[in-house]
Design a protein around this motif. Structure first.
Motif, PDB file in Angstrom:
ATOM      1  N   ILE A 156       0.841  -1.212   0.000  1.00 25.16           N
ATOM      2  CA  ILE A 156       0.000   0.000   0.000  1.00 25.16           C
ATOM      3  C   ILE A 156       0.871   1.255   0.000  1.00 25.16           C
ATOM      4  CG2 ILE A 156      -1.613   1.353   1.417  1.00 25.16           C
ATOM      5  CD1 ILE A 156      -2.746  -1.415   2.362  1.00 25.16           C
ATOM      6  N   VAL A 177      -4.464   2.375  -5.249  1.00 17.98           N
ATOM      7  CA  VAL A 177      -4.749   1.111  -4.571  1.00 17.98           C
ATOM      8  C   VAL A 177      -6.147   0.649  -4.984  1.00 17.98           C
ATOM      9  CG1 VAL A 177      -5.149   0.001  -2.332  1.00 17.98           C
ATOM     10  CG2 VAL A 177      -3.242   1.613  -2.624  1.00 17.98           C
ATOM     11  N   TYR A 227      -6.876  -0.555   5.395  1.00 14.49           N
ATOM     12  CA  TYR A 227      -6.050  -0.442   4.182  1.00 14.49           C
ATOM     13  C   TYR A 227      -6.448   0.780   3.350  1.00 14.49           C
ATOM     14  CZ  TYR A 227      -4.672  -5.328   5.138  1.00 14.49           C
ATOM     15  OH  TYR A 227      -4.193  -6.477   5.699  1.00 14.49           O
ATOM     16  N   ALA A 273      -4.158   4.070   2.605  1.00 18.25           N
ATOM     17  CA  ALA A 273      -3.806   4.470   1.241  1.00 18.25           C
ATOM     18  C   ALA A 273      -4.174   5.935   0.997  1.00 18.25           C
ATOM     19  CB  ALA A 273      -4.512   3.562   0.231  1.00 18.25           C
ATOM     20  N   VAL A 308      -7.914   5.606  -4.302  1.00 19.88           N
ATOM     21  CA  VAL A 308      -8.425   4.261  -4.025  1.00 19.88           C
ATOM     22  C   VAL A 308      -9.584   3.954  -4.960  1.00 19.88           C
ATOM     23  CG1 VAL A 308      -9.705   2.855  -2.351  1.00 19.88           C
ATOM     24  CG2 VAL A 308      -7.688   4.151  -1.620  1.00 19.88           C
TER      25      VAL A 308
END
Lengths: 437, 437
Positions: A73, A79, A92, A96, A103
């Motif tokens: 990451i 991501v 997560y 990110a 994302v």
């Protein structure tokens, strides 16, 4: 020093399930085509999995697989989160975004639970969240609501946004299956999970409804504010009775503006099985397909139709969001954030004006119909029609009462009071009716 | 010095017809709501009309009306062009873009004719062109093709994009009207212009097809490359015969990728009346409504449905583009330009694989059917079925031949050769069949 414009964008993929593996496959196979659309090179730097051994036969090159989330990451420009569920996906995604990486996610459960926090993390990190795939998979509906209708006022969104339940209801309607039979078939064919609760209880549709409502009304609607009724109470008999009267049972996510342009303006969001007339555009949505019907002040009625699930279908939308995120970074355009500027109050279900179809088992004595009609009228609800479905020589008869639109609280009181009437042996079923005035 | 962030954005509207006057009304009436969505104040600085006297009774405040285009355009941050037609719209749009003002337009004729030059003017001035309203009015289709499907590969777009002709064909289908009757009705009710050529000849649909094809295939398709057949040859008899066989006649704009993934990959764009099976989603598009059906490699089939015309419906989309343009300026995001990166060759109609329905008047001699079937087979086209529609005791009979898919050039040769057969008295009608393999 390297020229940032010539450095390939680093792309991390989290998750290698059916959507994840399709997405990785296409990022690799169609690399040149996608890079041309972006206008910059990119490289997949890794694919996060829980267990390397479980992916030994995966088409994903072994050297991309990793179980180490943080370094993957932290090294990424974009991501793509395709793990699903709340944790560890939330940790997560927020990591990110705070790092400044855009994302892309298909995770409706996470957005429904934490969209405010996720947008906030993006604001802190200067990164954007792309989530077109979170609702109705392949169908563009997030961006049309967010962008294409931003000059209009949306009054109502009604969506078939859960493919499993639509498959089940469609089999019951088209092939005359019972609920259990249709559900077993859906599980066998992969339309539903082995534990189908999230689908049949309406929770999956409710998660999507909060996301749609936020965009439609510029108002944050928490998941807990969504009244949610699934399809577990729907019987084969009801589906066939509906069919005989030119209707079809569908599970709808409904986002509705109440009392527009009055001081009482508010929104209600609910998931509920309804009867629709067969002429309604949503009635023609078969199998596992999805569709979202939108009513707006100026645009009138719009419908968006397409595949609502499937690895490759969902990857179409994930890849689009990936290209858009990459283009944003390449163009150095500032990220956009959803802002809930309208802050409309959220109304409970009992303020909604609904139409009910109420099925009763009644005694065969004279005066029964008069007693029932009298009780309903007393409560201020207007009856549209009454149908006697079966009338054997002796014993109880089935009566179907259809009401006009009335406030939910009055309709619910009607049902409660009918239960107490001597003439009524039992209330067999109650279902809302949509798509007619 | 004034803070640019506190200066209201200056908005010029060109044209005060049905879309223009609705747009101005809403910009004024809903100013606060729209400004909140933009995040900045804005002011309508003027509305360009040709003749002040003609707008004396208009709801637009008289002080906004002007006949002076240049000062209005040169002082604007955003120019909303709703004049229609090529000139003077093109001059105004290019002037605005070169000045650095974003342009919102609903002008499909202009875009079809000059999109490359318009995007170039925007590149020079650093300004963006917003044209969601140019195709299918209220339906979001430009941005879904441009953004939401950018990670996918579109194989085919089939659109009902002209409301007038759909209204005419729908009246012929539902109410059994003849072409002239339905056309007169459409003109009387305002669904068609007094001179309906642009609609019934398919030119309006062809303009929209070039725009859709450019987005779907990342390839510039000039208007002249669109094969265009209107509905003037459609008879009430054909519509009723189609109805009897479970089909419906629709005028479609078709954008198709041919020979994908081969060295011969190309695109064909055409406007053509077709027979669709009644089960096809496009068959259920009634009256003046529009719908666009998209087939993509990953996403599968998608459909976008809604109002394709109307002042207030179109203004919904114009206002959305206005808000998006204003947000772009407020966020200082770099403008986006359409780039036709794929440069696919454009294939002539004769490379398309079609299915034909051919209606013939034939003599009543023995061996007629054999002669016709033999000739078609000789040309390499496979017959799907042959129907004898009317067979009076004596005199000519009507034969309807439906083919399987074959290259257009072969099908056209079949028709030409059938005309020369002794057994064939006349070829009554030829129409393509879509929506089936």
């Amino acid at each position: 020093m390297t020229d940032p414009a010539s450095t390939p964008l680093k792309v991390a993929v989290l998750g290698a399930g059916s959507v994840g593996s399709q997405t990785v496959r296409q990022l690799l196979e169609r690399h040149d085509e996608l890079a041309a659309r972006i206008g910059r090179e990119f490289a997949v730097t890794g694919v996060l999995v829980r267990n390397l051994d479980a992916h030994r036969d995966s088409p994903i090159p072994a050297e991309l697989l990793t179980t180490e989330a943080e370094p993957l990451i932290d090294g990424a420009d974009i991501v793509i989160e395709l793990i699903g569920g709340i944790e560890p996906a939330r940790t997560y995604v927020e990591r990110a975004l705070r790092n400044g990486a855009d994302v892309v996610t298909a995770n409706k459960a996470l957005l429904a639970e934490s969209q405010v926090e996720i947008f906030e993390a993006g604001r802190e990190g200067g990164a954007e969240t792309w989530y077109e795939a979170a609702v109705a998979a392949a169908i563009p509906i997030i961006r049309p609501l967010q962008d294409s209708m931003i000059g209009d006022r949306i009054n109502r969104v009604m969506g078939i946004v859960n493919g499993s339940t639509n498959y089940i209801l469609d089999r019951m309607d088209v092939d005359g299956l019972g609920m259990q039979e249709a559900l077993d078939e859906a599980i066998r064919l992969g339309y539903a999970e082995a534990d189908p609760s999230a689908d049949v209880e309406g929770w999956d549709a409710a998660a999507k409804a909060t996301i749609l409502a936020g965009l439609a009304f510029h108002t944050h609607v928490p998941r807990e504010a969504v009244a949610c009724e699934g399809i577990t109470g729907i019987t084969g008999e009801l589906v066939q009775a509906a069919k005989a009267s030119g209707q079809v049972v569908k599970l709808l996510a409904v986002c509705e503006r109440l009392d527009a342009d009055t001081p009482d303006e508010a929104v209600n969001v609910r998931v509920t099985p309804v009867l629709l007339p067969r002429t309604h555009p949503l009635a023609a949505v078969h199998g596992g397909m999805n569709a979202v019907f939108v009513d707006a002040m100026d645009a009138g009625s719009l419908m968006f139709y397409g595949a609502g699930a499937g690895g490759v279908e969902t990857s179409s939308t994930v890849l689009a969001d990936f290209v858009l995120a990459a283009k944003r970074i390449v163009r150095d355009a500032p990220p956009e954030f959803i802002t809930f500027v309208d802050h409309l109050p959220i109304a409970p279900l009992d303020r909604v004006r609904s139409r009910y179809r109420i099925e009763l088992q009644v005694g065969d004595e004279p005066g029964t119909l008069a007693a029932i009609a009298g009780k309903i009228a007393e409560l201020g609800v207007s009856v549209r029609d009454v149908q006697q479905i079966s009338a054997p020589q002796s014993g109880p008869a089935t009566l179907v009462v259809s009401t006009h639109r009335a406030p939910e609280r009055d309709l619910q009181q009607v049902v409660a009071e009918l239960r107490t009437l001597d003439a009524v042996e039992s209330v067999v079923g109650v279902i809302r009716v949509e798509g007619v005035e």
